[in-house]
Write a protein that holds these residues in place. Structure first.
Motif, PDB file in Angstrom:
ATOM      1  N   SER A 225     -89.132-109.106 -30.956  1.00 29.87           N
ATOM      2  CA  SER A 225     -88.216-108.849 -29.708  1.00 29.87           C
ATOM      3  C   SER A 225     -88.762-107.781 -28.958  1.00 29.87           C
ATOM      4  N   THR A 226     -88.500-108.010 -27.403  1.00 27.17           N
ATOM      5  CA  THR A 226     -88.433-107.321 -26.682  1.00 27.17           C
ATOM      6  C   THR A 226     -87.490-106.633 -26.341  1.00 27.17           C
ATOM      7  N   THR A 227     -86.186-107.265 -26.510  1.00 27.51           N
ATOM      8  CA  THR A 227     -84.855-107.057 -26.157  1.00 27.51           C
ATOM      9  C   THR A 227     -84.589-105.356 -25.859  1.00 27.51           C
ATOM     10  N   PRO A 228     -85.225-104.528 -26.836  1.00 35.69           N
ATOM     11  CA  PRO A 228     -84.702-103.225 -26.937  1.00 35.69           C
ATOM     12  C   PRO A 228     -85.172-102.506 -25.361  1.00 35.69           C
ATOM     13  N   ILE A 229     -86.252-103.052 -24.930  1.00 38.66           N
ATOM     14  CA  ILE A 229     -86.666-102.306 -23.880  1.00 38.66           C
ATOM     15  C   ILE A 229     -85.644-102.875 -22.461  1.00 38.66           C
ATOM     16  N   THR A 230     -85.108-104.230 -22.911  1.00 42.89           N
ATOM     17  CA  THR A 230     -84.043-104.703 -21.878  1.00 42.89           C
ATOM     18  C   THR A 230     -82.913-103.858 -21.927  1.00 42.89           C
ATOM     19  N   ILE A 231     -82.524-103.455 -23.275  1.00 41.05           N
ATOM     20  CA  ILE A 231     -81.110-102.720 -23.564  1.00 41.05           C
ATOM     21  C   ILE A 231     -81.323-101.404 -22.638  1.00 41.05           C
ATOM     22  N   ALA A 232     -82.502-100.864 -22.931  1.00 45.24           N
ATOM     23  CA  ALA A 232     -82.967 -99.560 -22.167  1.00 45.24           C
ATOM     24  C   ALA A 232     -82.676 -99.562 -20.978  1.00 45.24           C
ATOM     25  N   GLY A 233     -83.202-100.707 -20.051  1.00 47.51           N
ATOM     26  CA  GLY A 233     -82.937-101.073 -18.606  1.00 47.51           C
ATOM     27  C   GLY A 233     -81.530-100.909 -18.287  1.00 47.51           C
ATOM     28  N   ALA A 234     -80.708-101.801 -19.136  1.00 48.67           N
ATOM     29  CA  ALA A 234     -79.533-101.997 -18.898  1.00 48.67           C
ATOM     30  C   ALA A 234     -78.504-100.715 -18.966  1.00 48.67           C
ATOM     31  N   VAL A 235     -78.814 -99.816 -20.091  1.00 53.08           N
ATOM     32  CA  VAL A 235     -78.194 -98.679 -20.101  1.00 53.08           C
ATOM     33  C   VAL A 235     -78.510 -97.570 -19.025  1.00 53.08           C
ATOM     34  N   GLY A 236     -79.843 -97.761 -18.393  1.00 51.89           N
ATOM     35  CA  GLY A 236     -80.164 -96.728 -17.493  1.00 51.89           C
ATOM     36  C   GLY A 236     -79.361 -97.331 -15.978  1.00 51.89           C
ATOM     37  N   LEU A 237     -79.158 -98.716 -15.864  1.00 49.80           N
ATOM     38  CA  LEU A 237     -78.416 -99.102 -14.736  1.00 49.80           C
ATOM     39  C   LEU A 237     -77.036 -98.662 -14.862  1.00 49.80           C
ATOM     40  N   VAL A 238     -76.298 -98.902 -15.925  1.00 48.68           N
ATOM     41  CA  VAL A 238     -74.819 -98.424 -16.207  1.00 48.68           C
ATOM     42  C   VAL A 238     -74.797 -97.049 -15.864  1.00 48.68           C
ATOM     43  N   LEU A 239     -75.675 -96.321 -16.189  1.00 54.61           N
ATOM     44  CA  LEU A 239     -75.612 -94.707 -16.023  1.00 54.61           C
ATOM     45  C   LEU A 239     -75.835 -94.579 -14.478  1.00 54.61           C
ATOM     46  N   PHE A 240     -76.795 -94.940 -13.768  1.00 54.98           N
ATOM     47  CA  PHE A 240     -76.832 -95.036 -12.485  1.00 54.98           C
ATOM     48  C   PHE A 240     -75.552 -95.248 -11.902  1.00 54.98           C
ATOM     49  N   VAL A 241     -75.062 -96.287 -11.920  1.00 51.60           N
ATOM     50  CA  VAL A 241     -73.957 -96.813 -11.449  1.00 51.60           C
ATOM     51  C   VAL A 241     -72.800 -95.659 -11.655  1.00 51.60           C
ATOM     52  N   LEU A 242     -72.565 -95.310 -12.834  1.00 55.31           N
ATOM     53  CA  LEU A 242     -71.544 -94.472 -13.311  1.00 55.31           C
ATOM     54  C   LEU A 242     -71.767 -93.131 -12.368  1.00 55.31           C
ATOM     55  N   SER A 243     -72.995 -92.424 -12.279  1.00 58.38           N
ATOM     56  CA  SER A 243     -73.353 -91.315 -11.623  1.00 58.38           C
ATOM     57  C   SER A 243     -72.954 -91.452 -10.206  1.00 58.38           C
ATOM     58  N   MET A 244     -73.429 -92.752  -9.469  1.00 53.02           N
ATOM     59  CA  MET A 244     -72.961 -93.021  -8.101  1.00 53.02           C
ATOM     60  C   MET A 244     -71.254 -92.835  -7.838  1.00 53.02           C
ATOM     61  N   VAL A 245     -70.610 -93.245  -8.649  1.00 55.60           N
ATOM     62  CA  VAL A 245     -68.997 -93.417  -8.868  1.00 55.60           C
ATOM     63  C   VAL A 245     -68.967 -91.857  -8.825  1.00 55.60           C
ATOM     64  N   TYR A 246     -68.986 -91.378  -9.868  1.00 59.62           N
ATOM     65  CA  TYR A 246     -69.067 -89.827 -10.217  1.00 59.62           C
ATOM     66  C   TYR A 246     -69.210 -89.004  -8.928  1.00 59.62           C
ATOM     67  N   GLY A 247     -70.335 -89.184  -8.274  1.00 58.74           N
ATOM     68  CA  GLY A 247     -70.857 -88.539  -7.043  1.00 58.74           C
ATOM     69  C   GLY A 247     -70.075 -88.582  -5.996  1.00 58.74           C
ATOM     70  N   VAL A 248     -69.580 -89.878  -5.699  1.00 56.94           N
ATOM     71  CA  VAL A 248     -68.794 -90.042  -4.429  1.00 56.94           C
ATOM     72  C   VAL A 248     -67.262 -89.545  -4.655  1.00 56.94           C
ATOM     73  N   GLY A 249     -66.879 -89.838  -6.244  1.00 55.58           N
ATOM     74  CA  GLY A 249     -65.586 -89.141  -6.304  1.00 55.58           C
ATOM     75  C   GLY A 249     -65.386 -87.633  -6.172  1.00 55.58           C
ATOM     76  N   THR A 250     -66.511 -86.912  -6.473  1.00 54.58           N
ATOM     77  CA  THR A 250     -66.574 -85.426  -6.665  1.00 54.58           C
ATOM     78  C   THR A 250     -66.864 -85.109  -5.067  1.00 54.58           C
ATOM     79  N   GLY A 251     -67.670 -85.882  -4.348  1.00 54.46           N
ATOM     80  CA  GLY A 251     -67.720 -85.630  -2.909  1.00 54.46           C
ATOM     81  C   GLY A 251     -66.388 -85.602  -1.992  1.00 54.46           C
ATOM     82  N   ILE A 252     -65.546 -86.736  -2.495  1.00 54.02           N
ATOM     83  CA  ILE A 252     -64.369 -86.984  -1.692  1.00 54.02           C
ATOM     84  C   ILE A 252     -63.215 -85.644  -2.100  1.00 54.02           C
ATOM     85  N   SER A 253     -63.326 -85.285  -3.249  1.00 54.76           N
ATOM     86  CA  SER A 253     -62.413 -84.631  -3.664  1.00 54.76           C
ATOM     87  C   SER A 253     -62.822 -83.145  -3.269  1.00 54.76           C
ATOM     88  N   THR A 254     -64.192 -82.993  -2.988  1.00 57.93           N
ATOM     89  CA  THR A 254     -64.251 -81.692  -2.500  1.00 57.93           C
ATOM     90  C   THR A 254     -63.994 -81.546  -0.997  1.00 57.93           C
TER      91      THR A 254
END
Ligand code: UDP
Ligand code: MG
Length: 308
Positions: A225-254
């Motif tokens: 199986s090469t699914t572990p690589i796909t999972i790694a990609g998915a985790v990266g994507l989720v973290l990217f989206v979360l970081s964007m949300v957090y960044g925008v949130g922090t920007g607005i609150s500042t």
């Protein structure tokens, strides 16, 4: 008359072999319609297994053996057996009588008369096995099925009788990192399942430690199986989206509340968390690279010391 090769991988089985030989002979005597060949593979045993095999060979024309130069593992032993087998049908059996020889006539009927290419024993339960071991094994089969999209069930082992056609297709898979359960499933063919009870081994001890089982399980996953690589990609994507949300949130609150210097704990946790994930993903990639490294060397799967 059809020839049936019985392939028996043996690693330190001096105690079990005589019992096995007696039992299998009893069953073969009840199958006059086949010409049997008993093919033992001595997988670099450190006890007197080879001596027992030499004696068997000397006393019985139906017995043959291949002895490896060192321990190459059961996967290599099974490959060597299939490669050297001359039968129209081949069956792989453990030497410890955990694969009941009494099933052979039924298996033979399935592949010879009922039109199946493969007839496999299916272990109904895990009696006599530790609770933790059972639990982990069951979890492993759930995971590998999900990851590889292949039928690999708990209980389905290497005990199976196969037609020449299926044996040839297995031999065509020459990979170095072998995982037989995956290979059986990969080559396909119609398989009949026969359930059998798990029994304690007849003599000797199991060759599988917890650690070796764990390594075997990981090898199975990374080989099929090469699914572990796909999972790694998915985790990266989720973290990217979360970081964007957090960044925008922090920007607005500042902008609204001004910039309070805080968040020391958050930063420490994030650094540890992200570095952990990065290392994990790198190690997953490393698994595939090391597998492909080993494959690219094209080393032989086994080395023969002696045949008889
Ligand atoms: N075996 C082998 N090489 C190894 C380990 C095991 O050929 O490195 C053989 C062993 O002799 C036996 C079969 O594989 O015939 C199954 O091994 P074991 O009974 O130890 O495994 P378990 O039944 O506990 O899963
Ligand atoms: Mg066993």
């Amino acid at each position: 008359m059809n020839k049936l090769t019985i392939i028996v991988p043996c690693y330190n089985e001096e105690e079990a072999l005589p019992v096995f030989y007696q039992e299998i002979k009893k069953v073969l005597n009840e199958m006059p319609q086949v010409e049997p060949e008993l093919l033992f593979i001595d997988d670099g045993s450190r006890d007197n297994t080879l001596r027992v095999l030499r004696t068997l060979k000397a006393c019985d024309r139906q017995c043959r053996y291949i002895a490896f130069s060192r321990n190459f593992g059961k996967e290599a032993a099974m490959y060597a057996g299939l490669e050297s087998a001359t039968g129209d049908y081949c069956v792989i059996m453990d030497a410890d009588l955990q694969h009941p020889p009494a099933l052979l006539p039924e298996m033979y009927r399935a592949v010879h008369e009922e039109g199946f290419d493969c007839c496999a024993g299916f272990r109904k339960n895990r009696k006599g096995e530790g609770a933790l071991r059972s639990l982990l094994s069951k979890a492993f089969y759930k995971v590998i099925q999900k990851l590889s999209h292949m039928q690999m069930e708990d209980g389905a082992g290497d005990f199976r009788m196969m037609s020449r056609k299926m044996v040839e297709s297995i031999l065509a898979l020459k990979e170095y990192n072998r995982y037989m359960k995956g290979i059986f499933s990969f080559v396909g063919f119609d398989t009949k399942w026969i359930p059998f009870e798990n029994v304690e081994r007849a003599a000797g001890t199991t060759k599988w430690s917890f650690k070796s089982l764990f390594g075997y399980a990981l090898n199975g996953i990374f080989s099929f199986s090469t699914t572990p690589i796909t999972i790694a990609g998915a985790v990266g994507l989720v973290l990217f989206v979360l970081s964007m949300v957090y960044g925008v949130g922090t920007g607005i609150s500042t902008l609204i509340f001004g910039n309070k210097v805080s968040g020391y704990t958050t930063i420490v946790c994030l650094i540890l968390f992200l570095n952990g994930i990065q290392l994990l993903v790198i190690s997953v990639l490393g698994e595939y690279i090391s597998k492909s490294y080993m494959e690219s060397k094209g080393r032989p799967i086994y080395i023969v010391k002696e045949t008889g």
